[in-house]
Design an enzyme around this catalytic site. Structure first.
Site, PDB file in Angstrom:
ATOM      1  N   ASP A  66       0.900 -12.409  -8.243  1.00 50.09           N
ATOM      2  CA  ASP A  66      -0.247 -13.248  -7.979  1.00 50.09           C
ATOM      3  C   ASP A  66       0.205 -14.464  -7.168  1.00 50.09           C
ATOM      4  O   ASP A  66       0.988 -15.286  -7.645  1.00 50.09           O
ATOM      5  CB  ASP A  66      -0.841 -13.675  -9.324  1.00 50.09           C
ATOM      6  N   THR A  99      -5.957 -15.575  -2.743  1.00 50.24           N
ATOM      7  CA  THR A  99      -5.037 -16.678  -2.485  1.00 50.24           C
ATOM      8  C   THR A  99      -3.906 -16.271  -1.534  1.00 50.24           C
ATOM      9  O   THR A  99      -3.567 -17.025  -0.624  1.00 50.24           O
ATOM     10  CB  THR A  99      -4.403 -17.185  -3.794  1.00 50.24           C
ATOM     11  N   THR A 100      -3.356 -15.080  -1.750  1.00 53.62           N
ATOM     12  CA  THR A 100      -2.258 -14.651  -0.893  1.00 53.62           C
ATOM     13  C   THR A 100      -2.759 -14.474   0.539  1.00 53.62           C
ATOM     14  O   THR A 100      -2.105 -14.912   1.492  1.00 53.62           O
ATOM     15  CB  THR A 100      -1.657 -13.325  -1.405  1.00 53.62           C
ATOM     16  N   ASP A 392      -8.716 -12.926 -12.271  1.00 49.60           N
ATOM     17  CA  ASP A 392      -9.243 -12.598 -10.939  1.00 49.60           C
ATOM     18  C   ASP A 392     -10.501 -11.743 -11.055  1.00 49.60           C
ATOM     19  O   ASP A 392     -11.487 -11.959 -10.360  1.00 49.60           O
ATOM     20  CB  ASP A 392      -8.196 -11.830 -10.112  1.00 49.60           C
TER      21      ASP A 392
END
Ligand code: ADP
Ligand code: MG
Length: 564
Positions: A66, A99-100, A392
């Protein structure tokens, strides 16, 4: 350090020990630092991304893929790198996923910008081009999005599964997705979803499959006295946020007792106070009490004798959830309770879950607006990663229930945007056109990385995807990372909330622009406390600015100076 000359004398305006870099050099350092952050999480992107093992200074281990978690746990020093870390935070706060993607895209935007700067294109022009491209991208995404209704449970589950792919196995993902969807739909109120109302309680136990959704709240607490019943059916629940004890006598108060009868009457008085509290509870009709503060042992005994179940020192967050789940009201004055203040649950029970571990279940609530997912799993590391995946899933389902819009996954939006922005660039003209093109090219980093992380050839995959998108009805084609073939992601059920993509584009573009506009970095050798406080306030302000959403929120080109 002499910064100016006045009449041949150097004038020192910076503290000794300060360092300064400016112009191209400052930009290059900043861009490199930001790119390093992006590079650090790149290999985790997508369902076939790798995990990272993080070890903190005390030896605690976290295994995760994550992006947000990685960046939160790793200590990052460089100020420009920190701006990229903020991208992950903003993305997580606003959309709960992606986010990544946001961080990797921000890194790529800066890499492309650096190439443009080498070609003598001014950062201001690049910033303007990036902003225009981001606005256009959001419009294209909006048009590409497909509506989803909250009654469409199958779609909601697919969204949850997509968000968890690669973090948990497929079967487990489906099971957790079903739990997440039911929980989110239950706590939705007037079209808004606050996923904080879904409590996730972790307990190491028999296995992941034993995880369940509880129509109520699970507390990692025991009853206040052994004499209390272990279970109460048809529970009438009183929620109290004041201490249930005799008013404490201050340390400096002295009581003069001259005769044993006086001692007795003093104790009697205390006892009388406790009995009055007990009577107040009984009068309300409550048979369960949750108290945010202490419950005096003697009173706990009295409550137990009357068959009343009580827990003390319940956290504020749990109190609020209990109120939402049971329909009770948190009272601050025991003397003023009315039966209307009480909440209800069909069962309140202290139950053993594994070995000696007990939890208190408040379950069977009618139409609860807060619920608990009890997560089970073999080890702490497993349940921790499950919890992150579930976080998530809850957020993406919540976001879609709120917005009602989805886009295909598997980099379909990025490939489509890249193509469409390239044709948009030609309408922009001038040097800004080059920046819009750079933005379009930067988007390719997402399909390329998805392919790379799946062990596929990134160039072949990109070409195959582009061909599909240039053809008829190809705009929803993304990469099937298992077969290496482009597939219609809507049909395959790989779908994501529109907001995850629009937010990733906004926050990545804003951060890139912010980093680009810095051409002077002054790092002081030692800051005074006041300076540190001021710098923090300024940083928070610019963060609040970023959260304001939309590129427009930054007030056109008028970025505030970096406080230097
Ligand atoms: P992020 O932090 O950006 O959410 P993830 O590691 O969760 O990063 O990866 C998200 C990317 O993986 C998205 O582009 C998403 O569409 C893609 N993805 C998720 N599931 C699949 C799948 N089954 N097939 C192809 N791509 C997928
Ligand atoms: Mg994700």
């Amino acid at each position: 350090m002499a910064n100016q000359q006045a009449g041949g004398q150097p004038v020192y305006i910076l503290r000794e020990g300060s360092t300064r870099s400016r112009g191209r050099e400052a930009q290059e350092f900043n861009i490199m630092a930001a790119m390093a952050v992006a590079e650090a999480v790149r290999s985790t992107l997508g369902p076939r991304g790798m995990d990272k093992m993080l070890v903190d200074p005390t030896g605690n281990v976290t295994v995760t893929n994550d992006g947000a978690t990685i960046l939160r746990e790793v200590d990052i020093e460089h100020p420009a790198a920190k701006m990229i870390v903020e991208v992950a935070k903003t993305q997580d706060d606003e959309a709960g996923d992606g986010t990544t993607t946001a961080v990797v895209f921000a890194g790529e935007l800066l890499k492309k910008a650096s190439e443009l700067i080498d070609q003598e294109i001014h950062p201001t022009v690049i910033a303007a081009g990036y902003r225009a491209a981001a606005e256009k991208a959001k419009a294209i995404l909006g048009a590409m999005a497909v509506p989803v209704k909250k009654t469409d449970k199958e779609n909601l589950r697919e969204i949850a599964v997509t968000a968890m792919t690669g973090k948990v196995g497929e079967g487990i993902g489906k099971m957790l997705a079903a739990l997440a969807v039911d929980a989110v739909l239950a706590v939705e109120e007037n079209g808004k979803v606050d996923t904080d109302n879904v409590k996730v309680e972790k307990k190491v136990g028999p296995g992941i499959r034993a995880s369940e959704l509880i129509k109520g709240i699970v507390l990692d607490k025991k009853r206040a006295s052994e004499g209390m019943p272990k279970a109460v059916e048809d529970a009438k629940i009183l929620l109290v946020n004041v201490p249930m004890e005799v008013r404490k006598i201050g340390a400096d108060t002295s009581i003069k007792i001259r005769h044993p009868t006086q001692m007795k009457s003093f104790l009697d008085q205390e006892d009388e106070q406790l009995r009055r509290k007990l009577a107040a509870v009984q009068k309300s009709g409550a048979n369960v009490v949750f108290c945010q503060k202490n419950i005096e042992d003697l009173l706990a005994n009295y409550l137990g004798k009357e068959g009343i179940f009580a827990i003390k020192s319940v956290s504020e967050g749990d109190m609020n959830k209990l109120a939402k789940a049971t329909g009770g009201r948190i009272v601050t004055k025991l003397e003023e309770i009315t039966p209307k203040d009480l909440g209800h649950a069909s069962l309140v029970e202290e139950r053993r879950v594994t070995g000696e571990d007990t939890l208190t279940f408040v379950e069977g609530c009618k139409n609860p607006k807060a619920m608990t997912i009890l997560l089970r799993g073999g080890t702490n590391t497993v349940v921790d990663e499950l919890q992150r995946a579930l976080h998530d899933a809850l957020r993406v389902v919540g976001v879609v229930v709120e917005d009602g819009k989805i886009v295909p996954g598997g980099a379909a939006p990025e490939v489509e945007l890249s193509l469409r922005l390239r044709s948009f660039a030609s309408t922009v003209g001038g040097r800004e056109q080059m920046a819009v093109e750079a933005f379009a090219n930067a988007l390719d980093v997402i399909p390329r990385t998805l392919a790379e992380n799946a062990g596929l050839d990134p160039i072949d995959m990109l070409v195959a995807l582009r061909n599909k998108h240039e053809g008829k009805d190809g705009k929803n084609f993304g990469l099937n990372v298992y077969t290496g073939k482009p597939v219609d992601m809507l049909k395959a059920g790989v779908i994501e909330p529109l907001r995850v993509k629009t937010q990733a584009i906004s926050s990545a573009a804003e951060a890139a622009v912010m980093v680009l506009r810095i051409d002077d970095v002054i790092a002081s050798g030692g800051f005074s406390e006041k300076e540190v406080a001021e710098a923090k306030a300024a940083a928070q302000q610019s963060l609040a600015h970023m959260r304001g959403g939309g590129m427009g929120g930054m007030g056109g080109m008028g970025m505030p100076p970096m406080g230097m």
